[in-house]
Design a protein around this motif. Structure first.
Motif, mmCIF file in Angstrom:
data_model
loop_
_atom_site.group_PDB
_atom_site.id
_atom_site.type_symbol
_atom_site.label_atom_id
_atom_site.label_comp_id
_atom_site.label_asym_id
_atom_site.label_seq_id
_atom_site.Cartn_x
_atom_site.Cartn_y
_atom_site.Cartn_z
ATOM 1 N N ARG E 32 2.406 34.519 19.842
ATOM 2 C CA ARG E 32 3.213 35.731 19.944
ATOM 3 C C ARG E 32 2.775 36.775 18.935
ATOM 4 O O ARG E 32 2.673 37.968 19.257
ATOM 5 N N ALA E 33 2.489 36.353 17.723
ATOM 6 C CA ALA E 33 2.075 37.291 16.680
ATOM 7 C C ALA E 33 0.753 37.948 17.057
ATOM 8 O O ALA E 33 0.533 39.136 16.789
ATOM 9 N N SER E 34 -0.132 37.207 17.692
ATOM 10 C CA SER E 34 -1.458 37.751 18.017
ATOM 11 C C SER E 34 -1.406 38.736 19.181
ATOM 12 O O SER E 34 -2.403 39.403 19.466
ATOM 13 N N GLN E 35 -0.275 38.819 19.867
ATOM 14 C CA GLN E 35 -0.147 39.843 20.915
ATOM 15 C C GLN E 35 -0.090 41.242 20.317
ATOM 16 O O GLN E 35 -0.584 42.195 20.894
ATOM 17 N N SER E 36 0.547 41.358 19.151
ATOM 18 C CA SER E 36 0.702 42.690 18.571
ATOM 19 C C SER E 36 -0.151 42.906 17.310
ATOM 20 O O SER E 36 -0.204 44.003 16.787
ATOM 21 N N LEU E 37 -0.808 41.870 16.845
ATOM 22 C CA LEU E 37 -1.596 41.994 15.620
ATOM 23 C C LEU E 37 -3.014 41.496 15.864
ATOM 24 O O LEU E 37 -3.212 40.397 16.387
ATOM 25 N N GLU E 38 -3.989 42.262 15.429
ATOM 26 C CA GLU E 38 -5.373 41.795 15.521
ATOM 27 C C GLU E 38 -5.780 41.133 14.213
ATOM 28 O O GLU E 38 -5.289 41.482 13.149
ATOM 29 N N GLY E 39 -6.680 40.202 14.329
ATOM 30 C CA GLY E 39 -7.307 39.655 13.135
ATOM 31 C C GLY E 39 -6.467 38.645 12.380
ATOM 32 O O GLY E 39 -6.644 38.485 11.170
ATOM 33 N N ILE E 40 -5.573 37.943 13.068
ATOM 34 C CA ILE E 40 -4.835 36.863 12.388
ATOM 35 C C ILE E 40 -5.833 35.805 11.975
ATOM 36 O O ILE E 40 -6.659 35.345 12.769
ATOM 37 N N SER E 41 -5.727 35.380 10.739
ATOM 38 C CA SER E 41 -6.764 34.514 10.206
ATOM 39 C C SER E 41 -6.246 33.113 9.848
ATOM 40 O O SER E 41 -6.911 32.130 10.084
ATOM 41 N N TRP E 42 -5.068 33.022 9.238
ATOM 42 C CA TRP E 42 -4.545 31.684 8.920
ATOM 43 C C TRP E 42 -3.028 31.702 8.878
ATOM 44 O O TRP E 42 -2.414 32.761 8.893
ATOM 45 N N PHE E 43 -2.437 30.527 8.844
ATOM 46 C CA PHE E 43 -0.978 30.393 8.740
ATOM 47 C C PHE E 43 -0.659 29.333 7.694
ATOM 48 O O PHE E 43 -1.495 28.488 7.362
ATOM 49 N N GLU E 44 0.563 29.405 7.180
ATOM 50 C CA GLU E 44 1.075 28.392 6.241
ATOM 51 C C GLU E 44 2.478 28.009 6.692
ATOM 52 O O GLU E 44 3.328 28.869 6.870
ATOM 53 N N VAL E 45 2.729 26.714 6.864
ATOM 54 C CA VAL E 45 4.055 26.252 7.250
ATOM 55 C C VAL E 45 5.000 26.339 6.041
ATOM 56 O O VAL E 45 4.673 25.863 4.953
ATOM 57 N N GLN E 46 6.138 26.986 6.256
ATOM 58 C CA GLN E 46 7.110 27.154 5.176
ATOM 59 C C GLN E 46 8.272 26.162 5.288
ATOM 60 O O GLN E 46 8.800 25.694 4.295
ATOM 61 N N GLU E 47 8.686 25.907 6.512
ATOM 62 C CA GLU E 47 9.915 25.160 6.731
ATOM 63 C C GLU E 47 9.874 24.564 8.132
ATOM 64 O O GLU E 47 9.412 25.216 9.062
ATOM 65 N N VAL E 48 10.352 23.331 8.271
ATOM 66 C CA VAL E 48 10.471 22.706 9.591
ATOM 67 C C VAL E 48 11.921 22.274 9.768
ATOM 68 O O VAL E 48 12.457 21.525 8.957
ATOM 69 N N ARG E 49 12.556 22.766 10.797
ATOM 70 C CA ARG E 49 13.930 22.411 11.100
ATOM 71 C C ARG E 49 14.093 22.309 12.603
ATOM 72 O O ARG E 49 13.128 22.474 13.341
ATOM 73 N N GLY E 50 15.301 22.050 13.075
ATOM 74 C CA GLY E 50 15.452 21.967 14.518
ATOM 75 C C GLY E 50 16.892 21.817 14.924
ATOM 76 O O GLY E 50 17.777 21.596 14.091
#
Lengths: 72, 72, 72, 72, 72, 72, 72, 72, 72, 72, 72, 72
Positions: E32-50
């Motif tokens: 979803r983020a790459s639909q509106s942003l070019e050049g996404i390079s990496w991600f970092e997980v902050q939190e996992v919940r559910g």
């Protein structure tokens, strides 16, 4: 291993990488560490991150873990 | 290096010291680590502290960094 | 100072400011603290922040440090 | 600005890079942010890391900062 | 990208959701983020919940990540 | 909203200010954010700080919050 | 105060108490600190806790704050 | 002391040292602090560290504590 | 050792175990580390945990420490 | 209660909700907990968050607290 | 217990108190918890604090631990 | 559930185990908790760790989660 007896463990920090899954990255790091270290007993996940390819696909998971093993 | 391929990294923790600057302490630690380790790729600053001389001058910067390198 | 002998230290928190550099801000804080306190021995950086001027220039570095000194 | 009056700020996170110094990386990030944002007021350093070249030289400092600016 | 050259990155925080897996939630957020942003390079997980459904089944994984991309 | 369905959220960080109360500062930040963003769903308080006037009165509360909203 | 000029601040930690509200506890701590210190400029909330009376009523709020003031 | 009544506390940070035990270091720090401060009420351990002698013996425990006392 | 001179330290993480006390576990870890490493200078306690025997007795203390030593 | 005598406390984590204020949410959680638990003695705020209604109004404060009570 | 088999553990938080030592406080908390819970397996120290008597003596150690036990 | 109405939640901490995946461990913990608790609403992952078998294979994932449920 018997609780209450003297044992010493060492912890090292490694980063495993997998294009498939977080578990794959953990297993990759543990496998590589066990090539040069005997007696690896447990791991703790420190950080989960990853690289994103040009087309918005997760190209790989990079998982930082601490691995603990008994010092003989 | 190609993203998506299997690689394993190890992180070690070292402390560099410089009487001049934080950057000097980082470089000192990285230089020393690269004498015995190949393939150092990046560092992360963990802590910045220092010693103060008797006359209220910063005598040295002590910078704790984590250094990561690929395990071949 | 001899390790193993009784000593007590106190830690206080100060913020130094410099328009030039992080090191300048640390030194400013340590210098000021040493005017009223004898025996300052070490510092630990807690936080680095700063003010930005109207034209997008860093106007000053504000460095929060803890300073430790022996209580006689 | 007058304290006690209503103001709202927004914080964004940017990463500046400099081959020279931590301060250079901070200034680079602030300069770039101020091209598209008016009223940047302060920054906070979140993380300092960097890349190491093949010969054990620090190739660049990568400084993650939060930048705050007033929403008008 | 060449290390040592000037680049600026921005980090934003997004939450991906998947009824299947943590990796699915990460990929959803990155896509979803790459639909509106070019050049996404990496991600970092902050939190996992559910969320847990009425019958004690994990209904969905909610994963908070930071996504970084180059500002041109 | 139905749990188990695909949704993506974004989190942004804003600072609200109120001379009255912490709740007033939270509400100010949320109100301002909802002027330009649809679908704000929840907030998380990150930090509470404030300015002190010359006479020892709290002049204002500054509350840093993260605000989350669905990306359509 | 002018940004860019040399200033030094000190931070101390105090705990204010109020049977009414968190804001009341903050103001109590700031008021007491300003009796013996000139130039208190800002505070940061560190911790919010409280005592519960025998009948399940919150008897008091105890708020730990850091208070910063300029050293002249 | 009665809960619900106005009281203000101050927290200071001290480091006690003992060649024997962690408890010894805590007691040393509290004893020294109580020489110059009345009304010390509680302490919180922040950090436990120590010096190692040349022969691999723990030469001393250094315990950083926060000590709280009522301001009259 | 002279402050202001170039030195580099390395930190490793070890876990000592003792059925008696936290100090016993620290000493066990330091003793074992000093068999293979020269110049151990200080330690920092990271974590204190332990095993409980079937009858509700603490069977052993497991203390995670970081040990620092000079790299020659 | 007399300090120095043996007592054991248990801590549980509860979330109180109020459409009015943070203090209201704390009191709600403490009141409910005291219906089933005797001897609640103090609380510690862990997290403050809330829900935002469709029109940009804070609909409720959700406050996570730890509540401690003596085990008899 | 065999690794790899399904087991579920629960963690609770208790505070033990001892006028003698940190270990005494840990043992007191574990002993009390094992009166009402079977299968306690390990503990983790979360916080060490204590009360100071009027004469500057540590009156008691208060140790917050998490205790884990298997749910059958 | 309607936002703005009074509700109280409790959080407990459980550890799920799975030889297959992190998600499997989460689901195991949630399933077991829902046997004795009604109204479990969400979970938060606190820690991911695991056991390593003698041959360097991950034998099981141990995932610590907090589970929240409404108190009626």
């Amino acid at each position: 291993m018997t609780y209450g007896e003297d044992r010493i463990y060492k912890k090292i920090e490694v980063i495993g990488i997998s294009s498939q899954s977080i578990e794959g990255a953990v297993q990759a790091a543990v496998s590589r560490a066990s090539q040069s270290l005997e007696g690896i007993s447990w791991f703790e996940v420190q950080e989960v991150r990853g690289h994103v390819g040009p087309e918005g696909k997760v190209a790989e998971y990079q998982v930082v873990i601490k691995v603990s093993f008994e010092l003989k």
